[in-house]
Design an enzyme around this catalytic site. Structure first.
Site, PDB file in Angstrom:
ATOM      1  N   HIS A 363      -7.113  44.939   4.165  1.00 16.08           N
ATOM      2  CA  HIS A 363      -8.451  45.408   4.523  1.00 16.08           C
ATOM      3  C   HIS A 363      -9.435  44.247   4.581  1.00 16.08           C
ATOM      4  O   HIS A 363     -10.226  44.145   5.527  1.00 16.08           O
ATOM      5  CB  HIS A 363      -8.916  46.437   3.491  1.00 16.08           C
ATOM      6  CG  HIS A 363     -10.351  46.849   3.648  1.00 16.08           C
ATOM      7  ND1 HIS A 363     -10.789  47.680   4.656  1.00 16.08           N
ATOM      8  CD2 HIS A 363     -11.459  46.515   2.921  1.00 16.08           C
ATOM      9  CE1 HIS A 363     -12.086  47.872   4.538  1.00 16.08           C
ATOM     10  NE2 HIS A 363     -12.533  47.174   3.504  1.00 16.08           N
ATOM     11  N   HIS A 368     -12.479  42.656   7.390  1.00 21.48           N
ATOM     12  CA  HIS A 368     -13.780  42.020   7.169  1.00 21.48           C
ATOM     13  C   HIS A 368     -13.868  40.574   7.670  1.00 21.48           C
ATOM     14  O   HIS A 368     -14.811  40.203   8.379  1.00 21.48           O
ATOM     15  CB  HIS A 368     -14.107  42.027   5.672  1.00 21.48           C
ATOM     16  CG  HIS A 368     -14.612  43.326   5.165  1.00 21.48           C
ATOM     17  ND1 HIS A 368     -15.829  43.852   5.534  1.00 21.48           N
ATOM     18  CD2 HIS A 368     -14.057  44.230   4.306  1.00 21.48           C
ATOM     19  CE1 HIS A 368     -16.013  45.013   4.934  1.00 21.48           C
ATOM     20  NE2 HIS A 368     -14.953  45.272   4.180  1.00 21.48           N
ATOM     21  N   GLU A 408     -18.595  48.749   7.191  1.00 15.36           N
ATOM     22  CA  GLU A 408     -17.307  49.396   6.956  1.00 15.36           C
ATOM     23  C   GLU A 408     -16.868  50.272   8.133  1.00 15.36           C
ATOM     24  O   GLU A 408     -15.700  50.226   8.535  1.00 15.36           O
ATOM     25  CB  GLU A 408     -17.363  50.241   5.683  1.00 15.36           C
ATOM     26  CG  GLU A 408     -17.418  49.434   4.394  1.00 15.36           C
ATOM     27  CD  GLU A 408     -16.124  48.700   4.089  1.00 15.36           C
ATOM     28  OE1 GLU A 408     -15.114  48.920   4.788  1.00 15.36           O
ATOM     29  OE2 GLU A 408     -16.126  47.887   3.148  1.00 15.36           O
ATOM     30  N   SER A 427      -8.988  48.065   9.941  1.00 16.22           N
ATOM     31  CA  SER A 427      -7.806  47.919   9.097  1.00 16.22           C
ATOM     32  C   SER A 427      -7.079  49.241   8.890  1.00 16.22           C
ATOM     33  O   SER A 427      -6.160  49.321   8.075  1.00 16.22           O
ATOM     34  CB  SER A 427      -8.200  47.348   7.728  1.00 16.22           C
ATOM     35  OG  SER A 427      -9.131  48.199   7.068  1.00 16.22           O
TER      36      SER A 427
END
Length: 519
Positions: A363, A368, A408, A427
Site C-alpha cells: 500500500h 502512496h 487515500e 493499491s
C-alpha cells in the site's frame, strides 16, 4: 483603499514618505507561501498587567541547532555539542521550550487604529526610533454597528493591526515603545501565549511521536491471516523494532526481504500493473516509470525506502520515514507538514497476497510513494499537514476526512474519464476498478461521485472495511490543491504556520505553549 491580511518577514522597518503616502496601506507579502487563519481575540492582556519574562540563554541541541532556553529547567534537558553523542541524544522539553530553533523572542500586539492619513507612519516610526525589528503586520477592518444618531461622515473606519516585533517586554526599548504607542491607539493589547495542542517545530521532533503508534505492528487481530504464524509475527516484531529505533538524521536501514516476501510483492504487482495502465492518473504513471528507473521498482524486487526517500528528497523535497504501526491522525498529519511520510515496512501475509487488513509496504510503496514525486500532490499533502499543527481535535478530524477522500481515495478527471490518484485505490485491484470503471464491478450498487469540495468531504462519513460508497472527483491535482488550500485558510487556526525548507522547521507568527498532549 485595500487592506489585506498578510504576513511580512522583514528586517527593521524604517518608514519614509515613499513607503507610506496616505491612509492605511495594503502590505505586500513575501514570496514564501503561508497559511492564513481567522485569529480569535483571546489570550490577551493589558500591557500594564503583563508579567516579566525570565532571562533567556542559548545552548545547542544535537550539536547542530541553536536552542533558546526559556527557563532554568531547560538547561538540564539540553546537551551541548561536546557532550552530544550520535546514539543517545536527550530531547529538550517540548512544552516550555518555545523558541526552539533559533527564533528570536518576540512580542505580539493588537492595536486598534482609526483610519486617517499617516497613522501607520506615526506608529511605525517608534519602532525605528527604538531600533525594534517588526517581523509581521496583519490588518483587518473592525466590524462595528452603525450609530443611527451620528452622521455617516463622522464615522471613521477603524482597523485592527496584529503586529509582532523581536524582543521581550523586559527590554527597556519595548517598554518605551508601548508607552509611546498608547496615546496613538484606540486599543493596545499584548497577546499572551496561547495553550495549544502539542506539535513538532522541527523535523527532529518527529522522533517524539514516531513511536506513539495505535498498534505496535505486531499486535494482530485474531482474524488476521498471519495471527497463527509465529514466524510471520516474529518478522513483524523485528521490523517494528527497527522503525522505533530510527532517528530523524539517520539513513533508513536496508531490509533484506525474504523470498516469500518478494513473491507476495510480485503477486500484488502482477495483479495491479494492467489496472494502473487503465485507471491510474497520468501523474502516477509518470512517477512509477521514474521509480522503475531510479528506485529499483520491479515485480521481482521490493525497493528500499532509503532509495525512495533520497529520490523524493531531490525531486519534491519529500521523504519517507519508517514507522512501527498506525499513528493517530494528528501525529500522522503533523509529519506531512515537514513533507515526511510515515511508512510501514512490513508486508501482508503470504497466504492472502491480494488482501491486507492494514496498510503494508504494498500500500505504501505502490500506492502512496509514486504520487509524492508529483509537485502538486506533494504540496497538496503538505497543505493538510500544516493545517493540522496545533489545530483543535475537531479540525484534525475534518482534515483527516479530507485526507481520506483525497490522498487515500481521490479521483481526478482526465481525458473525459475518472482516474485514481488515491493510494487506497492504486493499491487495491478490486476497488480501483469499482471506482473508475463505468460498470463499477464488485458491488451491488454503484458509488456516488461528488465534485471535490473539502468542506463537504470534511463531514462525510466513510467505512474502513468495505468499498467506499462515496468518492470525490477533482478536475485536476492542481485544482484539488487549490481548493484544499482555500479550505485550510478558512479554518479557525490559533496561529499562522510556515515551513522553512532550509532549516526544516516551522515558523509560527505568535508565541504559544504546546501543552496539550505533549509527548
Amino acid at each position: 483603499m485595500i487592506i489585506t491580511r498578510t504576513i511580512v518577514s522583514c528586517h527593521l522597518i524604517r518608514p519614509t514618505a515613499n513607503v507610506i503616502r496616505s491612509s492605511l496601506p495594503s502590505v505586500t507579502t513575501t514570496s514564501m507561501s503561508f497559511f492564513s487563519t481567522n485569529l480569535n481575540e483571546n489570550n490577551m492582556s493589558d500591557i500594564h498587567e503583563h508579567h516579566p519574562q525570565p532571562p533567556q540563554q542559548w545552548a545547542t541541541f544535537h550539536g547542530k541547532i541553536p536552542v533558546l532556553q526559556t527557563d532554568t529547567n531547560i538547561a538540564s534537558d539540553i546537551t551541548t555539542e561536546s557532550a552530544t553523542t550520535s546514539h543517545h541524544r536527550p530531547m529538550p522539553n517540548p512544552t516550555t521550550n518555545q523558541n526552539f530553533y533559533g527564533e528570536s523572542p518576540r512580542v505580539s500586539l493588537l492595536m486598534e487604529l482609526k483610519d486617517r492619513v499617516g497613522i501607520l507612519h506615526e506608529v511605525l516610526k517608534y519602532f525605528w526610533k527604538y531600533d525594534l525589528n517588526v517581523s509581521r503586520i496583519e490588518s483587518r477592518p473592525v466590524q462595528r454597528h452603525k450609530n443611527p444618531w451620528r452622521h455617516e461622515k463622522d464615522d471613521q473606519a477603524v482597523f485592527d493591526f496584529y503586529l509582532d516585533f523581536d524582543g521581550t517586554l523586559n527590554d527597556p526599548a519595548a517598554k518605551k515603545l508601548l508607552r509611546d504607542l498608547a496615546p496613538l491607539t484606540e486599543k493596545l493589547l499584548v497577546l499572551d501565549e496561547k495553550d495549544v495542542h502539542w506539535f513538532p517545530r522541527h523535523v527532529s521532533e518527529l522522533d517524539l511521536i514516531a513511536h506513539r503508534t495505535l498498534d505496535a505492528g505486531v499486535d494482530l487481530e485474531s482474524d488476521h491471516p498471519g495471527f497463527n504464524d509465529s514466524e510471520y509475527r516474529a518478522r513483524r516484531g523485528e521490523l517494528a523494532r527497527n522503525a522505533i529505533q530510527h532517528r530523524w538524521d539517520q539513513p533508513i536501514p536496508k531490509i533484506d526481504y525474504t523470498k516469500e516476501e518478494i513473491q507476495t510483492w510480485s503477486a500484488v504487482w502482477d495483479r495491479m500493473e494492467p489496472l494502473w495502465k487503465e485507471y491510474a492518473c497520468k501523474e502516477y504513471l509518470h512517477s512509477l516509470q521514474l521509480f522503475k528507473e531510479h528506485c529499483g521498482y520491479s515485480r521481482n524486487n521490493i525497493p528500499q525506502q532509503q532509495d525512495i526517500s533520497a529520490f523524493l528528497k531531490e525531486r519534491t523535497n519529500f521523504e519517507m520515514r519508517p514507522v512501527a504501526g498506525l499513528l493517530s491522525s494528528r501525529d500522522f498529519l503533523n509529519g506531512l507538514a515537514f513533507r515526511v511520510f510515515f511508512s510501514t515496512q512490513y508486508i501482508r501475509h503470504h497466504s492472502q497476497p491480494l488482501y491486507t487488513p492494514e496498510p503494508d509496504i504494498c500500500h505504501e510503496l505502490l500506492g502512496h510513494a509514486p504520487m509524492f514525486a508529483d509537485r502538486d500532490f506533494a504540496d497538496f499533502s503538505q497543505e493538510i499537514g500544516l493545517a493540522s499543527l496545533g489545530a483543535s481535535d475537531e479540525d484534525v478530524q475534518k482534515l483527516a476526512h479530507c485526507y481520506w477522500f483525497s490522498v487515500e481515495f481521490g479521483l481526478c478527471r482526465e481525458g473525459g474519464k475518472n482516474k485514481a490518484y488515491g493510494a487506497g485505490l492504486l493499491s487495491s485491484f478490486g476497488e480501483l476498478e469499482y471506482a473508475c470503471s463505468p460498470e463499477h464491478p464488485g458491488a451491488e450498487n454503484p458509488p456516488e461521485i461528488k465534485d471535490w469540495d473539502p468542506e463537504v468531504a470534511a463531514s462525510q462519513e466513510f467505512p474502513i472495511t468495505t468499498y467506499q460508497p462515496t468518492y470525490f472527483l477533482a478536475s485536476s491535482l492542481g485544482d484539488a490543491k487549490l481548493r484544499m488550500r482555500e479550505y485550510c485558510e478558512r479554518l479557525q487556526r490559533p496561529f499562522f504556520a510556515l515551513h522553512n525548507a532550509q532549516t526544516n522547521s516551522v515558523f509560527i507568527d505568535r508565541p504559544v505553549r504546546r501543552t496539550k498532549g505533549a509527548p
